[in-house]
Design an enzyme around this catalytic site. Structure first.
Site, PDB file in Angstrom:
ATOM      1  N   ALA A 141       0.931  -1.099  -0.005  1.00 30.40           N
ATOM      2  CA  ALA A 141       0.073   0.126   0.018  1.00 30.40           C
ATOM      3  C   ALA A 141       1.014   1.219  -0.042  1.00 30.40           C
ATOM      4  O   ALA A 141       2.166   0.957   0.275  1.00 30.40           O
ATOM      5  CB  ALA A 141      -0.788  -0.145   1.283  1.00 30.40           C
ATOM      6  N   GLY A 152       0.823  -4.838   1.155  1.00 29.42           N
ATOM      7  CA  GLY A 152      -0.304  -5.002   0.125  1.00 29.42           C
ATOM      8  C   GLY A 152      -0.238  -5.588  -1.055  1.00 29.42           C
ATOM      9  O   GLY A 152      -1.168  -6.151  -1.596  1.00 29.42           O
ATOM     10  N   GLU A 189      -0.434  -9.145  -0.397  1.00 30.82           N
ATOM     11  CA  GLU A 189      -1.987  -9.275  -0.061  1.00 30.82           C
ATOM     12  C   GLU A 189      -2.718  -9.043  -1.504  1.00 30.82           C
ATOM     13  O   GLU A 189      -3.873 -10.015  -1.703  1.00 30.82           O
ATOM     14  CB  GLU A 189      -2.595  -8.357   0.835  1.00 30.82           C
ATOM     15  N   GLU A 223       4.937  -5.071   7.196  1.00 30.03           N
ATOM     16  CA  GLU A 223       4.211  -3.895   8.051  1.00 30.03           C
ATOM     17  C   GLU A 223       4.650  -3.666   9.481  1.00 30.03           C
ATOM     18  O   GLU A 223       4.799  -2.813   9.931  1.00 30.03           O
ATOM     19  CB  GLU A 223       2.662  -4.241   7.919  1.00 30.03           C
TER      20      GLU A 223
HETATM   21  N1  CAA Z   1       4.658   3.304  -0.700  1.00 26.01           N
HETATM   22  C1  CAA Z   1       5.029   4.342  -1.170  1.00 26.01           C
HETATM   23  N2  CAA Z   1       6.097   4.455  -2.175  1.00 26.01           N
HETATM   24  C2  CAA Z   1       6.845   3.446  -2.072  1.00 26.01           C
HETATM   25  C3  CAA Z   1       6.567   2.129  -1.669  1.00 26.01           C
HETATM   26  C4  CAA Z   1       5.367   2.065  -0.864  1.00 26.01           C
HETATM   27  N3  CAA Z   1       4.924   1.062  -0.445  1.00 26.01           N
HETATM   28  N4  CAA Z   1       7.470   1.313  -1.927  1.00 26.01           N
HETATM   29  C5  CAA Z   1       8.530   2.022  -2.596  1.00 26.01           C
HETATM   30  N5  CAA Z   1       7.995   3.256  -2.807  1.00 26.01           N
HETATM   31  C6  CAA Z   1       8.675   4.479  -3.567  1.00 26.01           C
HETATM   32  C7  CAA Z   1       9.932   4.692  -2.902  1.00 26.01           C
HETATM   33  O1  CAA Z   1       9.509   5.775  -1.744  1.00 26.01           O
HETATM   34  C8  CAA Z   1      10.991   5.363  -3.779  1.00 26.01           C
HETATM   35  O2  CAA Z   1      10.375   6.765  -4.019  1.00 26.01           O
HETATM   36  P1  CAA Z   1      11.559   8.043  -4.264  1.00 26.01           P
HETATM   37  O3  CAA Z   1      12.033   7.440  -5.374  1.00 26.01           O
HETATM   38  O4  CAA Z   1      10.375   9.204  -4.626  1.00 26.01           O
HETATM   39  O5  CAA Z   1      12.288   8.018  -3.084  1.00 26.01           O
HETATM   40  C9  CAA Z   1      10.642   4.363  -4.964  1.00 26.01           C
HETATM   41  O6  CAA Z   1       9.241   3.908  -4.427  1.00 26.01           O
HETATM   42  C10 CAA Z   1      11.789   3.406  -5.035  1.00 26.01           C
HETATM   43  O7  CAA Z   1      11.778   2.857  -3.909  1.00 26.01           O
HETATM   44  P2  CAA Z   1      13.339   2.388  -3.272  1.00 26.01           P
HETATM   45  O8  CAA Z   1      13.999   3.731  -3.509  1.00 26.01           O
HETATM   46  O9  CAA Z   1      13.073   2.267  -1.807  1.00 26.01           O
HETATM   47  O10 CAA Z   1      13.652   1.291  -3.875  1.00 26.01           O
HETATM   48  P3  CAA Z   1      14.744   0.252  -3.301  1.00 26.01           P
HETATM   49  O11 CAA Z   1      15.001  -0.845  -4.596  1.00 26.01           O
HETATM   50  O12 CAA Z   1      15.770   0.569  -2.744  1.00 26.01           O
HETATM   51  O13 CAA Z   1      13.802  -0.559  -2.301  1.00 26.01           O
HETATM   52  C11 CAA Z   1      12.145  -2.058  -1.467  1.00 26.01           C
HETATM   53  C12 CAA Z   1      12.913  -1.437  -2.752  1.00 26.01           C
HETATM   54  C13 CAA Z   1      12.881  -2.876  -0.736  1.00 26.01           C
HETATM   55  C14 CAA Z   1      10.799  -2.682  -1.996  1.00 26.01           C
HETATM   56  C15 CAA Z   1      11.681  -0.687  -0.700  1.00 26.01           C
HETATM   57  O14 CAA Z   1      10.943   0.341  -1.726  1.00 26.01           O
HETATM   58  C16 CAA Z   1      10.666  -0.707   0.447  1.00 26.01           C
HETATM   59  O15 CAA Z   1      10.978  -1.312   1.514  1.00 26.01           O
HETATM   60  N6  CAA Z   1       9.358  -0.361   0.114  1.00 26.01           N
HETATM   61  C17 CAA Z   1       8.229  -0.524   1.103  1.00 26.01           C
HETATM   62  C18 CAA Z   1       7.861  -1.856   1.369  1.00 26.01           C
HETATM   63  C19 CAA Z   1       6.827  -2.017   2.358  1.00 26.01           C
HETATM   64  O16 CAA Z   1       7.003  -1.579   3.653  1.00 26.01           O
HETATM   65  N7  CAA Z   1       5.655  -2.320   1.960  1.00 26.01           N
HETATM   66  C20 CAA Z   1       4.428  -2.246   2.880  1.00 26.01           C
HETATM   67  C21 CAA Z   1       3.533  -1.009   2.795  1.00 26.01           C
HETATM   68  S1  CAA Z   1       2.363  -1.043   4.045  1.00 26.01           S
HETATM   69  C22 CAA Z   1       1.096  -2.061   3.351  1.00 26.01           C
HETATM   70  O17 CAA Z   1       1.064  -2.341   2.455  1.00 26.01           O
HETATM   71  C23 CAA Z   1      -0.077  -2.076   4.638  1.00 26.01           C
HETATM   72  C24 CAA Z   1      -1.061  -2.981   4.100  1.00 26.01           C
HETATM   73  O18 CAA Z   1      -1.141  -4.076   4.426  1.00 26.01           O
HETATM   74  C25 CAA Z   1      -2.232  -2.606   3.277  1.00 26.01           C
END
Ligand code: CAA
Length: 260
Positions: free
Chosen positions: A68, A111, A114, A134
Site C-alpha cells: 500500500a 499490500g 496481499e 508492515e
Molecule cells: N509506498 C510508497 N512509495 C513506495 C513504496 C510504498 N509501499 N515502496 C516503494 N516506494 C517508493 C520509494 O519511496 C521510492 O520513491 P522515491 O524515489 O520518491 O524516493 C521509490 O518507490 C523506489 O523505492 P526505493 O528507492 O525504496 O527502492 P529500493 O530498490 O531501494 O527498495 C524496496 C525496494 C525494498 C521494495 C523498498 O522500496 C521498500 O521497502 N518499500 C516498502 C515496502 C513496504 O514496507 N511495504 C508495505 C507497505 S504498508 C502496507 O502494505 C499496509 C497493508 O498491509 C495494506
C-alpha cells in the site's frame, strides 16, 4: 486497450491483462490504483463476455507492488484513516467471478503480497520476492495478509513472516505453497497468458462455479463446503456446456463450449 492513469488494461483473445502502472513508486497501491484496478476487474467481469480470465501484474521489472502507498497513509490521523475507509475497496475484488491470475514480476510486499493472495492463482517470476513488512513500519497487514497468508502457508510460517517482516524468494514461496509455480522472469507474461488461455477454453460458467467452490473451501467448514460443491456440481446439468462436454467425450471429439 483502455487507458486509466494508474493502471493499463487490455483484452486479447479471451484474456484481459491489467498492469499496475506506477513504476516510479514500485507500483505502490494508492487509492487511485485501488479504484481503477477494482473497477476494471468489475467491468471485465460483468460487461465484457469475451474476457474470460484476468491477469494482474506490475509495470517495470522490479515490482509487482511494493505495498500500500506508505506516503498516502503516513500522516493520517486515526479518525481520518477510519472514516476514509481507505482500503475497503479491495474487498469488492471478492465479488469477481472470473478467475484472476497474479503474475508476480518482482517485489510483492505488504499490500502487494496481499493483492497477489486475493487473486486465484499466483505465478511468480524467479525474481519475485514476497513479504509482509508492515511490522517494520509500526503497523500490521491491512489488506487480508493475516488471514490469507495463514490459510496459504499455515500458522507457524505466516507468524514468522508477519512478526519479522522478512522477505522470501520465489523458490521458497513455491516450496511453502504460497505460489502455484515459478517461471523464468523473461517468460512470466507468456506463461501467464498460456495458463489464462487454457482456462479460457473451458465453459465460463463452469470455470466460475469451480472457482467459487475452491473459495468456499477457504471460508467454510468441510461439511458446508462439500454440500456447496455437490449443489454446484449438479447445477452444471442445467448448462448446455455439460451436455456438450460429456457428449463430446462419448463421441470421441473435442468439445465446442458455448459458455451457456
Ligand atoms: N509506498 C510508497 N512509495 C513506495 C513504496 C510504498 N509501499 N515502496 C516503494 N516506494 C517508493 C520509494 O519511496 C521510492 O520513491 P522515491 O524515489 O520518491 O524516493 C521509490 O518507490 C523506489 O523505492 P526505493 O528507492 O525504496 O527502492 P529500493 O530498490 O531501494 O527498495 C524496496 C525496494 C525494498 C521494495 C523498498 O522500496 C521498500 O521497502 N518499500 C516498502 C515496502 C513496504 O514496507 N511495504 C508495505 C507497505 S504498508 C502496507 O502494505 C499496509 C497493508 O498491509 C495494506
Amino acid at each position: 486497450r483502455v487507458g486509466f492513469s494508474s493502471i493499463e488494461a487490455e483484452v486479447e483473445g479471451g484474456v484481459a491483462t491489467i498492469t499496475v502502472a506506477r513504476p516510479e513508486a514500485l507500483n505502490a497501491l494508492n487509492k487511485q490504483v485501488m479504484q481503477e484496478l477494482v473497477s476494471a476487474c468489475l467491468f471485465l467481469d460483468r460487461n465484457h463476455p469475451s474476457a474470460k480470465v484476468i491477469i494482474v501484474t506490475g509495470s517495470g521489472d522490479k515490482a509487482f507492488a511494493a505495498g500500500a502507498d506508505i506516503k498516502e497513509m503516513a500522516t493520517l490521523s486515526y479518525a481520518d484513516a477510519y472514516n476514509s475507509s481507505l482500503l475497503n475497496g479491495w474487498e469488492t475484488l471478492r465479488t469477481v467471478r472470473k478467475p484472476i491470475i497474479a503474475a508476480v514480476n518482482g517485489y510483492a510486499l505488504g499490500g502487494g503480497c496481499e493483492l497477489a493472495m486475493m487473486c486465484d492463482i499466483i505465478l511468480a517470476s524467479d525474481k519475485a520476492q514476497f513479504g509482509q513488512p508492515e511490522i517494520t513500519l509500526g503497523v500490521i497487514p491491512g489488506m487480508g495478509g493475516t488471514q490469507r497468508l495463514t490459510r496459504a502457508v499455515g500458522k507457524s510460517r505466516a507468524m514468522e513472516m508477519i512478526l519479522t517482516g522478512q522477505r522470501i524468494g520465489a523458490a521458497e514461496a513455491e516450496r511453502i505453497g504460497l505460489v502455484s509455480r515459478v517461471v523464468p522472469a523473461a517468460e512470466l507474461m507468456a506463461e501467464a497468458r498460456k495458463l489464462a488461455s487454457k482456462i479460457a477454453e473451458f465453459s465460463t460458467p463452469v470455470v466460475e462455479k469451480a472457482k467459487e467452490c475452491v473459495l468456499v473451501a477457504q471460508e467454510q467448514s468441510l461439511g458446508e463446503g462439500l454440500r456447496f460443491e455437490k449443489r454446484e456440481f449438479w447445477s452444471c446439468w442445467a448448462l448446455d456446456d455439460q451436455k456438450e462436454g460429456m457428449g463430446a467425450f462419448v463421441q470421441k471429439r473435442k468439445p465446442a463450449f458455448t459458455h451457456k
